[in-house]
Write a protein that holds these residues in place. Structure first.
Motif, PDB file in Angstrom:
ATOM      1  N   LEU A   1     -17.192  10.130   5.252  1.00 52.54           N
ATOM      2  CA  LEU A   1     -16.773  11.475   4.845  1.00 52.54           C
ATOM      3  C   LEU A   1     -15.304  11.477   4.426  1.00 52.54           C
ATOM      4  CD1 LEU A   1     -17.456  14.498   4.606  1.00 52.54           C
ATOM      5  CD2 LEU A   1     -16.730  14.727   6.981  1.00 52.54           C
ATOM      6  N   ALA A   2     -14.452  10.788   5.182  1.00 50.08           N
ATOM      7  CA  ALA A   2     -13.024  10.717   4.833  1.00 50.08           C
ATOM      8  C   ALA A   2     -12.826  10.015   3.495  1.00 50.08           C
ATOM      9  CB  ALA A   2     -12.249   9.996   5.939  1.00 50.08           C
ATOM     10  N   MET A   3     -13.595   8.958   3.244  1.00 50.51           N
ATOM     11  CA  MET A   3     -13.476   8.246   1.970  1.00 50.51           C
ATOM     12  C   MET A   3     -13.888   9.136   0.797  1.00 50.51           C
ATOM     13  SD  MET A   3     -14.826   4.434   3.037  1.00 50.51           S
ATOM     14  CE  MET A   3     -15.405   4.130   1.398  1.00 50.51           C
ATOM     15  N   VAL A   4     -14.976   9.869   0.950  1.00 49.35           N
ATOM     16  CA  VAL A   4     -15.448  10.754  -0.123  1.00 49.35           C
ATOM     17  C   VAL A   4     -14.457  11.884  -0.366  1.00 49.35           C
ATOM     18  CG1 VAL A   4     -17.271  12.390  -0.759  1.00 49.35           C
ATOM     19  CG2 VAL A   4     -17.883  10.163   0.192  1.00 49.35           C
TER      20      VAL A   4
ATOM     21  N   ILE B   1     -20.275  -0.173   4.130  1.00 51.54           N
ATOM     22  CA  ILE B   1     -20.328   0.640   5.350  1.00 51.54           C
ATOM     23  C   ILE B   1     -21.713   1.248   5.537  1.00 51.54           C
ATOM     24  CG2 ILE B   1     -19.431   2.732   6.452  1.00 51.54           C
ATOM     25  CD1 ILE B   1     -16.709   2.012   5.243  1.00 51.54           C
ATOM     26  N   GLN B   2     -22.314   1.747   4.466  1.00 49.21           N
ATOM     27  CA  GLN B   2     -23.668   2.289   4.563  1.00 49.21           C
ATOM     28  C   GLN B   2     -24.664   1.197   4.963  1.00 49.21           C
ATOM     29  OE1 GLN B   2     -23.530   5.675   4.966  1.00 49.21           O
ATOM     30  NE2 GLN B   2     -25.374   5.737   3.748  1.00 49.21           N
ATOM     31  N   GLY B   3     -24.500  -0.012   4.404  1.00 44.38           N
ATOM     32  CA  GLY B   3     -25.380  -1.119   4.768  1.00 44.38           C
ATOM     33  C   GLY B   3     -25.258  -1.477   6.236  1.00 44.38           C
TER      34      GLY B   3
ATOM     35  N   ASP C   1      -5.373   9.560   3.581  1.00 47.42           N
ATOM     36  CA  ASP C   1      -4.845   8.275   3.112  1.00 47.42           C
ATOM     37  C   ASP C   1      -4.620   7.318   4.272  1.00 47.42           C
ATOM     38  OD1 ASP C   1      -3.888   6.622   0.946  1.00 47.42           O
ATOM     39  OD2 ASP C   1      -1.878   6.920   1.782  1.00 47.42           O
ATOM     40  N   ARG C   2      -4.123   7.823   5.390  1.00 52.73           N
ATOM     41  CA  ARG C   2      -3.906   6.973   6.561  1.00 52.73           C
ATOM     42  C   ARG C   2      -5.221   6.468   7.145  1.00 52.73           C
ATOM     43  NH1 ARG C   2       1.404   8.190   9.532  1.00 52.73           N
ATOM     44  NH2 ARG C   2       2.574   9.317   7.962  1.00 52.73           N
ATOM     45  N   ILE C   3      -6.290   7.233   6.987  1.00 56.82           N
ATOM     46  CA  ILE C   3      -7.599   6.805   7.481  1.00 56.82           C
ATOM     47  C   ILE C   3      -8.238   5.789   6.533  1.00 56.82           C
ATOM     48  CG2 ILE C   3      -9.967   7.579   7.957  1.00 56.82           C
ATOM     49  CD1 ILE C   3      -8.740  10.240   8.909  1.00 56.82           C
ATOM     50  N   THR C   4      -8.174   6.057   5.237  1.00 61.41           N
ATOM     51  CA  THR C   4      -8.925   5.247   4.281  1.00 61.41           C
ATOM     52  C   THR C   4      -8.202   3.996   3.796  1.00 61.41           C
ATOM     53  OG1 THR C   4      -8.155   6.617   2.437  1.00 61.41           O
ATOM     54  CG2 THR C   4     -10.259   7.211   3.455  1.00 61.41           C
ATOM     55  N   THR C   5      -6.882   3.995   3.779  1.00 62.28           N
ATOM     56  CA  THR C   5      -6.154   2.831   3.264  1.00 62.28           C
ATOM     57  C   THR C   5      -6.448   1.546   4.033  1.00 62.28           C
ATOM     58  OG1 THR C   5      -4.403   4.202   2.345  1.00 62.28           O
ATOM     59  CG2 THR C   5      -3.867   1.905   2.736  1.00 62.28           C
ATOM     60  N   PRO C   6      -6.462   1.553   5.372  1.00 60.98           N
ATOM     61  CA  PRO C   6      -6.789   0.302   6.069  1.00 60.98           C
ATOM     62  C   PRO C   6      -8.221  -0.180   5.807  1.00 60.98           C
ATOM     63  CG  PRO C   6      -5.763   1.858   7.573  1.00 60.98           C
ATOM     64  CD  PRO C   6      -6.024   2.588   6.304  1.00 60.98           C
ATOM     65  N   ILE C   7      -9.111   0.728   5.503  1.00 65.39           N
ATOM     66  CA  ILE C   7     -10.499   0.346   5.228  1.00 65.39           C
ATOM     67  C   ILE C   7     -10.632  -0.211   3.818  1.00 65.39           C
ATOM     68  CG2 ILE C   7     -12.848   1.249   5.004  1.00 65.39           C
ATOM     69  CD1 ILE C   7     -11.892   3.383   7.122  1.00 65.39           C
TER      70      ILE C   7
ATOM     71  N   GLY D   1     -21.498   7.851  14.526  1.00 60.86           N
ATOM     72  CA  GLY D   1     -20.657   8.998  14.176  1.00 60.86           C
ATOM     73  C   GLY D   1     -19.336   8.584  13.551  1.00 60.86           C
ATOM     74  N   LEU D   2     -18.720   7.525  14.078  1.00 61.07           N
ATOM     75  CA  LEU D   2     -17.465   7.035  13.505  1.00 61.07           C
ATOM     76  C   LEU D   2     -17.670   6.536  12.079  1.00 61.07           C
ATOM     77  CD1 LEU D   2     -15.872   5.165  16.534  1.00 61.07           C
ATOM     78  CD2 LEU D   2     -15.124   7.302  15.494  1.00 61.07           C
ATOM     79  N   PHE D   3     -18.774   5.820  11.840  1.00 60.31           N
ATOM     80  CA  PHE D   3     -19.058   5.382  10.476  1.00 60.31           C
ATOM     81  C   PHE D   3     -19.267   6.591   9.561  1.00 60.31           C
ATOM     82  CE2 PHE D   3     -20.555   1.042  11.995  1.00 60.31           C
ATOM     83  CZ  PHE D   3     -19.480   0.383  11.436  1.00 60.31           C
ATOM     84  N   GLY D   4     -19.928   7.625  10.058  1.00 59.19           N
ATOM     85  CA  GLY D   4     -20.116   8.835   9.270  1.00 59.19           C
ATOM     86  C   GLY D   4     -18.807   9.526   8.939  1.00 59.19           C
ATOM     87  N   ILE D   5     -17.897   9.576   9.917  1.00 59.31           N
ATOM     88  CA  ILE D   5     -16.587  10.188   9.686  1.00 59.31           C
ATOM     89  C   ILE D   5     -15.789   9.375   8.670  1.00 59.31           C
ATOM     90  CG2 ILE D   5     -14.352  10.661  10.778  1.00 59.31           C
ATOM     91  CD1 ILE D   5     -15.965  11.477  13.287  1.00 59.31           C
ATOM     92  N   ILE D   6     -15.868   8.054   8.759  1.00 59.45           N
ATOM     93  CA  ILE D   6     -15.166   7.194   7.799  1.00 59.45           C
ATOM     94  C   ILE D   6     -15.687   7.427   6.391  1.00 59.45           C
ATOM     95  CG2 ILE D   6     -14.878   4.789   7.074  1.00 59.45           C
ATOM     96  CD1 ILE D   6     -14.706   4.090  10.080  1.00 59.45           C
TER      97      ILE D   6
END
Length: 105
Positions: free
Chosen positions: A22-25, A85-87, A54-60, A15-20
């Motif tokens: 979604l946030a990136m998209v 991430i999908q891999g 931006d705060r979620i996606t920038t560190p990634i 679920g966390l990977f899915g949220i990440i």
């Protein structure tokens, strides 16, 4: 599909990977809308949404941006991060939690 504690952990991490993702998209789409002046960051709600994303996606994306230079002004680090991430989500996560389930018992 793992069961028990391993199953719950699998559910949470997946679920966390899915949220990440979604946030990136959403961040990419909203940045395009801002760039083409369809939405404006002077709107407080838009600004707050963009700030959170931006705060979620920038560190990634930061490690990918450090390795991959922009190509002609186009930042492809999003695509590479999305694929990585999908891999991880599809190919590495299930076997890791199956091993965890075997270790737990």
């Amino acid at each position: 599909m793992p069961v028990g504690i391993a199953g719950f952990l699998y559910f949470v991490v997946d679920g966390l990977f899915g949220i990440i993702i979604l946030a990136m998209v959403l961040s990419a789409i909203l940045s395009w809308l801002v760039a083409f002046n369809i939405i404006n960051t002077r709107n407080r709600a838009v600004y707050m949404i963009l700030d959170v994303l931006d705060r979620i996606t920038t560190p990634i994306l930061a490690p990918f941006r450090a390795i991959i230079p922009p190509m002609g002004g186009l930042d492809i680090s999003f695509i590479v991060a999305f694929l990585v991430i999908q891999g991880i989500k599809i190919y590495l996560l299930p076997p890791a939690f199956m091993t965890l389930q075997q270790l737990i018992g």
